[in-house]
Design a protein around this motif. Structure first.
Motif, short mmCIF file in Angstrom:
data_model
loop_
_atom_site.label_atom_id
_atom_site.label_comp_id
_atom_site.label_asym_id
_atom_site.label_seq_id
_atom_site.Cartn_x
_atom_site.Cartn_y
_atom_site.Cartn_z
N SER A 1 0.83 -1.20 0.00
CA SER A 1 0.00 0.00 0.00
C SER A 1 0.87 1.25 0.00
CB SER A 1 -0.93 0.03 1.22
OG SER A 1 -0.18 0.07 2.43
N LEU A 2 0.32 2.32 -0.57
CA LEU A 2 0.96 3.63 -0.57
C LEU A 2 -0.11 4.64 -0.21
CD1 LEU A 2 3.56 5.27 -1.17
CD2 LEU A 2 2.67 5.58 -3.50
N ALA A 3 0.15 5.45 0.83
CA ALA A 3 -0.91 6.35 1.32
C ALA A 3 -0.33 7.67 1.80
CB ALA A 3 -1.68 5.68 2.45
N TRP A 4 -1.17 8.70 1.72
CA TRP A 4 -0.88 10.03 2.26
C TRP A 4 -1.65 10.19 3.56
CZ3 TRP A 4 -4.49 14.07 2.87
CH2 TRP A 4 -3.95 15.32 3.23
N HIS A 5 -0.97 10.59 4.62
CA HIS A 5 -1.59 10.73 5.94
C HIS A 5 -1.50 12.18 6.42
CE1 HIS A 5 -1.98 6.39 7.16
NE2 HIS A 5 -1.21 6.28 6.10
N LEU A 6 -2.55 12.62 7.09
CA LEU A 6 -2.61 13.96 7.65
C LEU A 6 -3.09 13.90 9.09
CD1 LEU A 6 -2.84 17.14 7.55
CD2 LEU A 6 -5.19 16.77 6.74
N VAL B 1 -3.79 3.74 -2.01
CA VAL B 1 -4.13 2.63 -2.89
C VAL B 1 -3.40 1.39 -2.40
CG1 VAL B 1 -2.23 3.16 -4.48
CG2 VAL B 1 -4.20 1.87 -5.31
N LEU B 2 -4.07 0.25 -2.52
CA LEU B 2 -3.51 -1.04 -2.12
C LEU B 2 -3.44 -1.95 -3.34
CD1 LEU B 2 -4.22 -3.12 1.03
CD2 LEU B 2 -4.56 -4.19 -1.19
N ALA B 3 -2.32 -2.62 -3.50
CA ALA B 3 -2.11 -3.53 -4.63
C ALA B 3 -1.75 -4.91 -4.13
CB ALA B 3 -1.01 -3.00 -5.54
N GLN B 4 -2.27 -5.93 -4.81
CA GLN B 4 -1.94 -7.31 -4.50
C GLN B 4 -0.74 -7.75 -5.32
OE1 GLN B 4 -5.35 -9.76 -5.13
NE2 GLN B 4 -6.34 -9.16 -3.22
N VAL B 5 0.37 -8.01 -4.65
CA VAL B 5 1.55 -8.53 -5.33
C VAL B 5 1.36 -10.02 -5.59
CG1 VAL B 5 4.04 -8.91 -5.15
CG2 VAL B 5 3.01 -6.80 -4.27
N ASP B 6 0.83 -10.71 -4.60
CA ASP B 6 0.53 -12.14 -4.70
C ASP B 6 -0.95 -12.29 -4.45
OD1 ASP B 6 0.73 -14.92 -4.77
OD2 ASP B 6 1.13 -15.05 -2.62
N ARG B 7 -1.71 -12.79 -5.42
CA ARG B 7 -3.17 -12.85 -5.31
C ARG B 7 -3.57 -13.58 -4.04
NH1 ARG B 7 -6.26 -11.26 -9.75
NH2 ARG B 7 -7.95 -11.61 -8.27
N ASP B 8 -4.47 -12.93 -3.26
CA ASP B 8 -4.87 -13.55 -2.00
C ASP B 8 -5.83 -14.71 -2.26
OD1 ASP B 8 -7.77 -12.90 -1.56
OD2 ASP B 8 -7.04 -10.85 -1.77
N GLN B 9 -5.93 -15.58 -1.27
CA GLN B 9 -6.78 -16.76 -1.37
C GLN B 9 -8.07 -16.63 -0.57
OE1 GLN B 9 -5.90 -19.22 -3.54
NE2 GLN B 9 -4.30 -17.72 -4.00
N LEU B 10 -8.27 -15.48 0.07
CA LEU B 10 -9.49 -15.29 0.85
C LEU B 10 -10.72 -15.40 -0.04
CD1 LEU B 10 -10.82 -14.62 3.55
CD2 LEU B 10 -10.52 -12.19 3.00
N GLY C 1 -10.42 -11.55 -5.99
CA GLY C 1 -10.37 -10.18 -5.51
C GLY C 1 -9.79 -9.22 -6.55
N GLU C 2 -9.94 -7.92 -6.30
CA GLU C 2 -9.41 -6.90 -7.19
C GLU C 2 -7.89 -6.79 -7.02
OE1 GLU C 2 -11.14 -5.33 -9.41
OE2 GLU C 2 -13.12 -6.05 -8.80
N ASN C 3 -7.20 -6.42 -8.12
CA ASN C 3 -5.76 -6.23 -8.06
C ASN C 3 -5.38 -4.93 -7.36
OD1 ASN C 3 -4.83 -8.60 -9.36
ND2 ASN C 3 -5.36 -7.75 -11.35
N PHE C 4 -6.21 -3.89 -7.57
CA PHE C 4 -5.95 -2.59 -6.97
C PHE C 4 -7.22 -2.09 -6.29
CE2 PHE C 4 -2.93 -2.95 -10.44
CZ PHE C 4 -1.75 -2.49 -9.87
N VAL C 5 -7.05 -1.55 -5.10
CA VAL C 5 -8.18 -1.05 -4.32
C VAL C 5 -7.80 0.29 -3.70
CG1 VAL C 5 -9.75 -1.45 -2.39
CG2 VAL C 5 -8.97 -3.38 -3.78
N GLY C 6 -8.62 1.30 -3.90
CA GLY C 6 -8.42 2.58 -3.25
C GLY C 6 -9.03 2.54 -1.86
N PHE C 7 -8.48 3.31 -0.94
CA PHE C 7 -9.01 3.34 0.42
C PHE C 7 -8.82 4.72 1.03
CE2 PHE C 7 -4.58 2.08 0.94
CZ PHE C 7 -4.15 2.85 2.01
#
Length: 204
Positions: A151-156, A175-184, A189-195
């Motif tokens: 994940s890479l994020a800006w915090h305030l 944004v969060l990215a899956q390097v290794d596809r999860d098995q949950l 699941g999505e490859n990239f997810v914003g949060f």
């Protein structure tokens, strides 16, 4: 160097059906989080977070039901389920994909982070954080996703904006990215997810 130990209890309920897919989550989760953060070179810091996650039927259902009744709020279907019992199930046309009907307590996914401060003022700080989540949890016990996430994020953190009321604002976007596809979700699941998150804190 900062050391912290925190405990969070969450009562979760949701039920949804869409086509052949059906999901129900009725569980109380207690997360005990041990974290360590160390600063270096003035504007950099490194951290590690080790969670211990417990899922069970809990004890908050009656309190939450009474709260909803007192304020006339919808309960989202909570009363269709027995109180203080656990049921997590996700199924589709291929059958039951994930299920948890008994309590579970195991270590979750360990998170490692690196941060660089961008603004460091007495009442306002911003930083960029890079995070790595490792598959140390148990996907069958729903304490981890069995994948590697980055994940890479800006915090305030801002005490200036609402200082007249004594509140502190915390927010993050990333944004969060899956390097290794999860098995949950069996790799669905999505490859990239914003949060994002927004928190208002008032000291006691």
């Amino acid at each position: 160097t900062r050391f912290a130990l925190g405990v969070e209890v969450a009562s979760q309920f949701t039920q949804d059906t869409e086509g052949a897919e059906d999901a129900i989550i009725d569980v109380e989760t207690t997360t005990t989080l041990l974290s360590l953060e160390h600063g270096f070179a003035d504007i950099w810091s490194a951290s590690i977070e080790i969670p211990f996650v417990s899922h069970d039927g809990g004890f908050l259902d009656e309190l939450i039901d009474d709260y909803h009744d007192a304020l006339g709020l919808p309960d989202g279907g909570r009363k269709s389920r027995p109180r203080d019992e656990i049921l997590v199930r996700w199924q589709d046309a291929r059958g039951v994909r994930r299920a948890l009907t008994d309590g579970a307590a195991e270590f979750g996914d360990i998170r490692i982070g690196f941060a660089r401060a961008l603004v460091r003022e007495a009442d306002r700080t911003t930083a960029i954080r890079l995070g790595l989540e490792l598959p140390t949890g148990n996907v069958d016990a729903l304490t981890g996703n069995d994948g590697i996430d980055v994940s890479l994020a800006w915090h305030l953190t801002d005490r200036r904006l609402l200082e007249g009321w004594g509140w502190t604002l915390h927010t993050a976007l990333g944004v969060l990215a899956q390097v290794d596809r999860d098995q949950l979700y069996d790799g669905d699941g999505e490859n990239f997810v914003g949060f994002g998150n927004l928190t208002l804190a008032w000291p006691l």
